[in-house]
Design an enzyme around this catalytic site. Structure first.
Site, PDB file in Angstrom:
ATOM      1  N   ASP A  65      24.991  86.675 -99.327  1.00 33.48           N
ATOM      2  CA  ASP A  65      24.657  87.894 -98.587  1.00 33.48           C
ATOM      3  C   ASP A  65      24.565  89.006 -99.625  1.00 33.48           C
ATOM      4  O   ASP A  65      25.575  89.369-100.247  1.00 33.48           O
ATOM      5  CB  ASP A  65      25.771  88.178 -97.574  1.00 33.48           C
ATOM      6  CG  ASP A  65      25.585  89.509 -96.850  1.00 33.48           C
ATOM      7  OD1 ASP A  65      24.650  90.263 -97.200  1.00 33.48           O
ATOM      8  OD2 ASP A  65      26.396  89.779 -95.947  1.00 33.48           O
ATOM      9  N   VAL A  66      23.362  89.558 -99.818  1.00 37.02           N
ATOM     10  CA  VAL A  66      23.186  90.538-100.900  1.00 37.02           C
ATOM     11  C   VAL A  66      23.961  91.836-100.657  1.00 37.02           C
ATOM     12  O   VAL A  66      24.137  92.631-101.571  1.00 37.02           O
ATOM     13  CB  VAL A  66      21.692  90.875-101.154  1.00 37.02           C
ATOM     14  CG1 VAL A  66      20.954  89.675-101.700  1.00 37.02           C
ATOM     15  CG2 VAL A  66      21.026  91.453 -99.918  1.00 37.02           C
ATOM     16  N   TYR A 159      15.245 101.618 -91.451  1.00 41.86           N
ATOM     17  CA  TYR A 159      14.398 100.987 -92.470  1.00 41.86           C
ATOM     18  C   TYR A 159      13.795 102.028 -93.420  1.00 41.86           C
ATOM     19  O   TYR A 159      13.820 101.863 -94.639  1.00 41.86           O
ATOM     20  CB  TYR A 159      13.299 100.216 -91.745  1.00 41.86           C
ATOM     21  CG  TYR A 159      12.427  99.324 -92.589  1.00 41.86           C
ATOM     22  CD1 TYR A 159      12.906  98.109 -93.076  1.00 41.86           C
ATOM     23  CD2 TYR A 159      11.099  99.657 -92.864  1.00 41.86           C
ATOM     24  CE1 TYR A 159      12.088  97.268 -93.817  1.00 41.86           C
ATOM     25  CE2 TYR A 159      10.275  98.823 -93.595  1.00 41.86           C
ATOM     26  CZ  TYR A 159      10.779  97.627 -94.070  1.00 41.86           C
ATOM     27  OH  TYR A 159       9.965  96.783 -94.798  1.00 41.86           O
ATOM     28  N   LYS A 163      14.518 102.070 -97.288  1.00 41.41           N
ATOM     29  CA  LYS A 163      13.414 101.833 -98.226  1.00 41.41           C
ATOM     30  C   LYS A 163      13.160 103.062 -99.099  1.00 41.41           C
ATOM     31  O   LYS A 163      12.824 102.937-100.276  1.00 41.41           O
ATOM     32  CB  LYS A 163      12.147 101.429 -97.467  1.00 41.41           C
ATOM     33  CG  LYS A 163      12.245 100.038 -96.841  1.00 41.41           C
ATOM     34  CD  LYS A 163      12.316  98.972 -97.908  1.00 41.41           C
ATOM     35  CE  LYS A 163      12.410  97.566 -97.372  1.00 41.41           C
ATOM     36  NZ  LYS A 163      12.546  96.558 -98.434  1.00 41.41           N
TER      37      LYS A 163
HETATM   38  N1  LIG Z   1       6.042  91.541 -94.367  1.00 45.40           N
HETATM   39  C1  LIG Z   1       5.690  92.814 -94.465  1.00 45.40           C
HETATM   40  O1  LIG Z   1       4.715  93.265 -93.831  1.00 45.40           O
HETATM   41  C2  LIG Z   1       6.461  93.751 -95.355  1.00 45.40           C
HETATM   42  C3  LIG Z   1       5.937  95.031 -95.533  1.00 45.40           C
HETATM   43  C4  LIG Z   1       6.629  95.920 -96.341  1.00 45.40           C
HETATM   44  C5  LIG Z   1       7.780  95.531 -96.974  1.00 45.40           C
HETATM   45  N2  LIG Z   1       8.263  94.273 -96.791  1.00 45.40           N
HETATM   46  C6  LIG Z   1       9.511  93.927 -97.486  1.00 45.40           C
HETATM   47  O2  LIG Z   1       9.340  92.736 -98.189  1.00 45.40           O
HETATM   48  C7  LIG Z   1      10.603  92.084 -98.323  1.00 45.40           C
HETATM   49  C8  LIG Z   1      10.424  90.627 -97.932  1.00 45.40           C
HETATM   50  O3  LIG Z   1      10.091  90.567 -96.555  1.00 45.40           O
HETATM   51  P1  LIG Z   1       9.230  89.379 -95.940  1.00 45.40           P
HETATM   52  O4  LIG Z   1       8.058  89.969 -95.299  1.00 45.40           O
HETATM   53  O5  LIG Z   1       9.058  88.296 -96.927  1.00 45.40           O
HETATM   54  O6  LIG Z   1      10.195  88.953 -94.749  1.00 45.40           O
HETATM   55  P2  LIG Z   1      11.004  87.629 -94.450  1.00 45.40           P
HETATM   56  O7  LIG Z   1      11.735  87.907 -93.199  1.00 45.40           O
HETATM   57  O8  LIG Z   1      10.102  86.474 -94.543  1.00 45.40           O
HETATM   58  O9  LIG Z   1      12.030  87.557 -95.663  1.00 45.40           O
HETATM   59  C9  LIG Z   1      13.157  88.382 -95.739  1.00 45.40           C
HETATM   60  C10 LIG Z   1      14.207  87.640 -96.483  1.00 45.40           C
HETATM   61  O10 LIG Z   1      15.411  88.410 -96.609  1.00 45.40           O
HETATM   62  C11 LIG Z   1      16.495  87.540 -96.490  1.00 45.40           C
HETATM   63  N3  LIG Z   1      17.709  88.266 -96.098  1.00 45.40           N
HETATM   64  C12 LIG Z   1      17.910  89.018 -94.990  1.00 45.40           C
HETATM   65  N4  LIG Z   1      19.160  89.513 -94.997  1.00 45.40           N
HETATM   66  C13 LIG Z   1      19.755  89.065 -96.129  1.00 45.40           C
HETATM   67  C14 LIG Z   1      21.045  89.236 -96.697  1.00 45.40           C
HETATM   68  N5  LIG Z   1      21.994  89.981 -96.102  1.00 45.40           N
HETATM   69  N6  LIG Z   1      21.306  88.624 -97.879  1.00 45.40           N
HETATM   70  C15 LIG Z   1      20.367  87.877 -98.502  1.00 45.40           C
HETATM   71  N7  LIG Z   1      19.133  87.682 -98.007  1.00 45.40           N
HETATM   72  C16 LIG Z   1      18.831  88.273 -96.838  1.00 45.40           C
HETATM   73  C17 LIG Z   1      16.085  86.536 -95.433  1.00 45.40           C
HETATM   74  O11 LIG Z   1      16.842  85.364 -95.553  1.00 45.40           O
HETATM   75  C18 LIG Z   1      14.627  86.340 -95.810  1.00 45.40           C
HETATM   76  O12 LIG Z   1      14.523  85.362 -96.796  1.00 45.40           O
HETATM   77  C19 LIG Z   1      11.577  92.839 -97.425  1.00 45.40           C
HETATM   78  O13 LIG Z   1      12.377  93.679 -98.237  1.00 45.40           O
HETATM   79  C20 LIG Z   1      10.662  93.676 -96.552  1.00 45.40           C
HETATM   80  O14 LIG Z   1      11.260  94.864 -96.127  1.00 45.40           O
HETATM   81  C21 LIG Z   1       7.636  93.372 -96.002  1.00 45.40           C
END
Ligand SMILES: NC(=O)c1ccc[n+]([C@@H]2O[C@H](COP(=O)([O-])OP(=O)(O)OC[C@H]3O[C@@H](n4cnc5c(N)ncnc54)[C@H](O)[C@@H]3O)[C@@H](O)[C@H]2O)c1
Length: 259
Positions: A65-66, A159, A163
């Site tokens: 858990d980060v 969020y 962010k």
């Molecule tokens: N998908 C989008 O449209 C989008 C847009 C902007 C930013 N982001 C950012 O990109 C990053 C990756 O998101 P994604 O789209 O791949 O989503 P995703 O849900 O596929 O991946 C998110 C990951 O975070 C991990 N996670 C959540 N809580 C955690 C914790 N407490 N400890 C360790 N790991 C944890 C989950 O296990 C998962 O692997 C995120 O930071 C998200 O905010 C995504």
């Protein structure tokens, strides 16, 4: 060859899914050994690690858990013992916005997102930079932020604040770590097709109702984000620090239009 990561060791948080999993595959294809940090999805993490091994590199999956200080320290110890000290860190672990307005949001909800998306980046980056500084080795941190670090949405206070904080943390660390030759940059994605956007991934009509608002008229793919992470972590990006690369098909250019 300027994109090669031969002999580099990368740690990717959230490497079990979406953008993080794409980063694991892309960094390994470029030559890095990769540790995948996961929280819930053990299978996703093992698949990502095995994708890294298919490129002939080390690929390991570690639960952490980060937002938990002790767990982060233990995870870094394990990565060091199993594949060596990381010199690339990609912070992709994150939770999406709750959709709850501030007046309706309880402290638990607020802390849930801030702890993962902001404090998580602080904890992993701190340990990563301490190790590299003591070893007098250079490195690269790539933080996956969001266009919602600078383009706000009602219902996204948890969020957007997390962010925005992650964005400012990126720039502060870029200043603090420059003398140690550690670069710190952010990638700010718009709409990317990952499990975080599950409904848009599964429902074509819903997806089209959103992508019509994007100048490039489509959502992004996680692999496209991973290519930017590779660029920033590789020798090609060695003189870039404190910068954010937006990858959103032009979406954030539309802020302020329409009224
Ligand atoms: N998908 C989008 O449209 C989008 C847009 C902007 C930013 N982001 C950012 O990109 C990053 C990756 O998101 P994604 O789209 O791949 O989503 P995703 O849900 O596929 O991946 C998110 C990951 O975070 C991990 N996670 C959540 N809580 C955690 C914790 N407490 N400890 C360790 N790991 C944890 C989950 O296990 C998962 O692997 C995120 O930071 C998200 O905010 C995504």
């Amino acid at each position: 060859m300027s994109h090669t990561l031969d002999n580099r060791i990368a740690l990717v948080t959230g490497g079990d899914s979406g953008i993080g999993a794409a980063c694991v595959a892309t960094l390994a294809a470029a030559g890095a050994h990769v540790a995948t940090i996961f929280y819930h999805d053990e299978k996703g993490a093992k698949d990502a690690a095995s994708a890294a091994r298919k490129h002939g590199r080390e690929g390991i999956a570690i639960q952490c858990d980060v937002g938990d200080e002790d767990a982060v320290e233990k995870a870094f110890d394990e990565v060091r013992d199993r594949i060596g000290m990381p010199d690339i860190l990609v912070n992709s672990a994150g939770l999406n916005m709750s959709g709850v307005k501030v007046t309706d949001m309880d402290l638990k909800q607020w802390e849930r997102v801030v702890r993962t998306d902001l404090t998580g980046t602080f904890l992993t980056s701190r340990r990563f930079a301490r190790d590299l500084r003591s070893a007098e080795k250079p490195g690269a941190i790539v933080n996956i932020t969001s266009i919602h670090a600078f383009a706000m949405r009602a219902g996204g206070a948890d969020y957007c604040a997390a962010k925005g904080g992650q964005q400012n943390l990126t720039e502060t660390m870029a200043l603090e770590l420059a003398d140690a030759k550690i670069t710190v940059n952010a990638i700010a994605p718009g709409m990317i097709l990952t499990p975080m956007n599950e409904e848009a991934v599964e429902d074509k009509d819903y997806r089209a109702s959103l992508t019509k608002n994007i100048p490039l008229l489509r959502a992004g793919r996680p692999e496209e984000v991973a290519e930017v992470a590779l660029f920033l972590a590789s020798p090609a990006g060695s003189y870039i620090t404190g910068t954010t690369i937006t990858i959103d098909g032009g979406l954030s250019l539309l802020v302020g239009q329409g009224a």
